[in-house]
Write an enzyme that holds these catalytic residues in place. Structure first.
Site, PDB file in Angstrom:
ATOM      1  N   LYS A   1     -43.698 -15.159   9.159  1.00 48.23           N
ATOM      2  CA  LYS A   1     -43.565 -16.234   8.169  1.00 48.23           C
ATOM      3  C   LYS A   1     -42.702 -15.803   6.989  1.00 48.23           C
ATOM      4  O   LYS A   1     -41.860 -16.572   6.508  1.00 48.23           O
ATOM      5  CB  LYS A   1     -44.960 -16.656   7.695  1.00 48.23           C
ATOM      6  CG  LYS A   1     -45.776 -17.345   8.780  1.00 48.23           C
ATOM      7  CD  LYS A   1     -47.179 -17.687   8.322  1.00 48.23           C
ATOM      8  CE  LYS A   1     -47.950 -18.403   9.431  1.00 48.23           C
ATOM      9  NZ  LYS A   1     -49.334 -18.737   9.042  1.00 48.23           N
TER      10      LYS A   1
ATOM     11  N   SER B   1     -53.330 -22.871   9.186  1.00 41.16           N
ATOM     12  CA  SER B   1     -52.633 -22.225   8.076  1.00 41.16           C
ATOM     13  C   SER B   1     -51.813 -23.183   7.223  1.00 41.16           C
ATOM     14  O   SER B   1     -51.231 -22.769   6.228  1.00 41.16           O
ATOM     15  CB  SER B   1     -51.720 -21.110   8.617  1.00 41.16           C
ATOM     16  OG  SER B   1     -50.726 -21.645   9.442  1.00 41.16           O
TER      17      SER B   1
END
Length: 825
Positions: free
Chosen positions: A722, A679
């Site tokens: 996140k 990611s």
């Protein structure tokens, strides 16, 4: 008394008396040097005991002042460097001073001569010596470790001082007592002390002898009783008078008749009971059969607890005990709703996967309370033996059922809430794979006829409500995952933790620390300080510990103040004062826009975190360096990022061969922490482009997303954590993959109001949102065009390559489709 300079040999756990010959093994360097010095001279050396045997390099204050001057009879060097020496004690000596000698211990001593007996007291000396000799003879008779010949040789010694030293050397006194005897200069006092010590030793030896005799008699008595019991049983068997055993068999038969169980189990018990009737009650096999019958009878074959089907009440109980955790709560309420509509419903098999401390284990207890069922917990952490699950076969001594059957027996119900804790921590070895045994337990199609090795009977587990917990999904075997309904639990947000602290943790810890009658108010600032700077976790376990620590210190101040103060207001400053310096810091965005530095987002076991990526471009030959303890997947993402930037050189206004004259260093700070995952792809591309074009990246932007070589931004996991990390780090904008838009439902609404979420389907979208806008007079015309215009999602060069590949594939298909001149191959 005369003075003498002589080398010193310190001894460990040993005291040498005059006239005693002892072998010594010497390995310390200074001690070996002292022996060599003695051998070079008159072979005399002082032997003194250390006060502490474990000290390797004793100092003067660690050595007794009184010792024995000995003569070296023989010295032998061994292959391992140690020295074996045979010494004979000669006379007593007292250390006066230690001389300065770095190679070995050297001392100045005075010779201590034994005091001579007063001629007037010679008859008394003779009487005392005879008493000591007679006592020593008794000691030798009781202590088999002293050779009898020694008592004969002692009888022939007429020197009182030598008599005392010879006996003292051969009796097992404590070291302190021996040292005291050595330091006693008066022969009369020495003989008296020796006589008293021997009397004490003789008393101890006599007690030991009595104990040995008593134990021996008891063993003989037990053997006799066993023999008589065997004879009595044989007589009873002949007379047919085993009434007690018959009564027990009748009780078992009645229990089997009354117990509601499966037909298979009932027939098996009747068969085992017939075998038991034919056995001797004292035989080992009878004990095994009796244990088996008792175990089967103790199982709750038909005993069940009635479910509470009041959904509103169950929901209230679940909400009372836990904040959040909506998915597992909803699933339990669905189960109760279905149970109220149908007669028979299979127990669900749920697996709660999430970080530590989010309430997975305690939720199982709440489910049991909400449904009105019994609760059983089985910890699977470290289990590596299949027999722990399925049980042992009855052929083994000490065989017993597995933990599943034992848990049901303990619950006394066949439909409890059964918690399988830490199911991802099971391992395997030569004794089998317990995770394979769990396949039958957790399969709704098979567990209605679960077979335990010990029982060897079908047992119905379909009514059990199984709840499993785990920290990571990848540690659970795929076949086992397939049998469970997996519910992913994410970590709590900071606001969630503060609410949990107010509603649950503070009242609980206030009661545990005895502060129920004292008003203790935690401000929001205090709780934020605890959450941000004293804990780093996804759950609330550490937060509860820190709250407990604060309240313990408040309790101490309350007791010190004689319990006069009735209220305490705890703010952020008081927390810092009570708990000391901050333990953790959370990542924030940089204060200024930086070239080559981009805020990435990552998920760890303790929640989300900012993960900045730094890129430095230096003159070189195209070498790419990756640092920051990156895993394989992350390194491959970095290679993909570099390849993508090279393919877009023309779009960014770079020379086509720019990479041949530059080296690229990609670094992720906190290098001691392992990092992996795809990611960070968009983060690395953004930092690379920024470093190559010398364009800063916005400090208030964070991003996440995987990339491919065509510049597509692919979806990632953990978006909620996140976004929460970005909010905590005061980030204003988060760029994430377009396909993750559905995951925003899990993000708290107050966080979404504070952060702008931008979705990107290509890396071009990411760069336009992350790089600082270009002034109109910027010299790089290609870059100005890129930043202002909507470019195609696919680069032109990629389209050309794709078209070429497709044309080749079309020609191949046409060639295969045409008939071969030589027929089929």
């Amino acid at each position: 008394m005369t003075d003498l300079t002589i080398p010193l040999l310190p001894l460990r756990e040993l005291i040498v008396f005059p006239h005693e010959v002892v072998p010594l093994f010497v390995g310390r360097e200074k001690s070996i040097n002292a022996l060599e010095e003695a051998m070079a001279g008159d072979r005399e050396i002082l032997l003194c005991a250390q006060k502490k045997a474990k000290v390797s390099d004793p100092k003067p204050d660690g050595i007794h002042d009184f010792g024995t001057i000995g003569t070296i009879i023989q010295l032998l060097r061994l292959p391992d460097g140690t020295v074996k020496v045979l010494v004979e004690g000669k006379r007593r000596a007292r250390i006066k001073t230690y001389l300065d000698n770095p190679k070995f211990l050297e001392v100045e001593v005075e010779i201590v001569e034994p005091t001579k007996a007063d001629p007037k007291k010679e008859p008394e000396f003779a009487a005392l010596m005879r008493s000591v000799q007679a006592t020593f003879e008794n000691y030798v008779k009781l202590n088999k470790r002293v050779p009898p010949e020694l008592a004969v040789s002692v009888q022939s010694i007429d020197n009182p001082s030598r008599l005392a030293d010879t006996i003292a050397a051969h009796i097992n006194f404590k070291l302190a007592a021996k040292q005291e005897l050595l330091e006693t200069e008066s022969v009369w006092a020495r003989l008296e002390a020796l006589y008293e010590l021997m009397q004490n030793e003789i008393e101890i030896l006599q007690v030991e002898k009595k104990i040995r005799t008593r134990v021996k008699k008891q063993m003989e008595k037990n053997q006799k009783e066993y023999y008589l019991n065997e004879q009595m049983q044989a007589i009873q068997k002949e007379l047919g008078s085993q009434d007690e055993f018959k009564n027990e068999l009748q009780e078992l038969e009645e229990k089997i008749r009354r117990k509601k169980m499966s037909k298979e189990a009932s027939e098996r018990l009747k068969k085992e009971l017939r075998k038991l009737k034919m056995m001797s009650p004292m035989s080992a096999e009878a004990t095994v059969v009796r244990n088996y019958i008792d175990t089967v009878l103790a199982l709750p074959w038909s005993e069940v607890t009635e479910d509470k089907l009041d959904i509103a009440d169950a929901e209230k109980i679940l909400d009372e005990d836990h904040y959040g955790l909506e998915k597992p709560k909803d699933r339990i309420l669905e189960y109760l709703a279905v149970g109220s509509l149908v007669d028979k419903v299979r127990g669900p098999i749920l697996c709660l996967i999430g970080p530590p401390g989010v309430g997975k284990t305690s939720l199982a207890k709440s489910v049991a309370r909400a449904t009105g069922r019994k609760f059983v917990r089985m910890s699977l952490g470290g289990v590596r033996d299949e027999a722990e699950i399925r049980g042992h076969r009855r052929t083994y001594i000490g065989a017993m059922p597995g933990k599943i059957i034992q848990g049901l027996r303990k619950a006394g119900s066949s439909n409890p809430v059964f918690l399988l804790d830490e199911i991802d921590k099971m391992s395997m070895d030569f004794r089998g794979d317990p995770s394979a045994a769990m396949l039958e337990v957790l399969d709704p199609e098979q567990n209605a006829s679960f077979v335990d090795h010990f029982l060897d009977l079908d047992y119905d587990l379909s009514d059990v409500l199984f709840l499993c917990t785990a920290n990571s999904r990848h540690s659970i075997p795929i076949p086992l995952q397939d049998r469970m309904e997996i519910i992913e639990l994410t970590g709590y947000s900071d606001d969630d933790r503060i609410k949990i602290a107010k509603q649950y943790l503070i009242p609980k810890q206030r009661e545990l620390n005895g502060l129920d009658g004292v008003q203790t108010q935690f401000t929001d600032g205090a709780l934020k300080e605890l959450v941000h700077h004293y804990t780093k976790e996804a759950g609330v376990r550490g937060l509860e510990r820190e709250i407990s620590s604060v309240l313990r210190k408040i309790a101490r101040d309350y007791v010190k103040g004689e319990r006069k103060r009735k209220s305490f207001r705890i703010d952020g400053k008081l927390v810092a004062k009570l708990l000391g310096p901050r333990k953790y810091r959370f990542q924030r965005g940089d204060e200024t826009d930086q070239i080559g530095m981009t805020n990435g987002l990552a998920v760890t076991m303790v929640g989300g975190d900012l993960l900045p990526a730094e890129v430095m471009v230096t003159p070189g030959k195209g070498k790419v360096t990756l640092t920051g303890k990156l895993g394989e997947v992350m390194q491959e993402s970095a290679q993909a990022a570099v390849t993508y930037v090279r393919s877009r050189a023309g779009v960014f206004g770079l020379d086509p061969d720019f990479y041949e004259h530059a080296d690229f260093h990609v670094h992720f700070p906190e290098g001691a922490v392992p990092k992996d995952g795809p990611s960070a792809g968009v983060t690395m591309v953004t930092s690379l482009v920024s470093a190559l074009l010398r364009v800063p990246v916005r400090r208030d932007v964070a991003m996440t997303g995987e990339i491919n070589l065509r510049g597509k931004v692919l979806p990632i996991g953990g978006l909620k954590e996140k976004v929460l990390a970005a909010h905590r780090g005061e980030i204003k904008t988060v760029i994430c993959p377009q396909e993750n838009e559905k995951d925003l439902e899990d993000v708290p609404k107050n966080v979404l109001r504070a952060i702008e979420i931008k979705f990107a389907s290509t890396i071009d979208d990411v760069l336009r949102g992350a790089l600082v806008p270009m002034p109109e007079d910027h010299p790089n015309e290609s870059l100005r065009t890129f930043m202002s215009a909507e470019l195609p999602a696919e680069p032109a060069d990629w389209r050309e390559i794709r078209d070429l590949i497709e044309e080749r594939e079309r020609k191949k298909r046409l060639a295969h489709a045409s008939p071969s001149q030589h027929g089929p191959h």
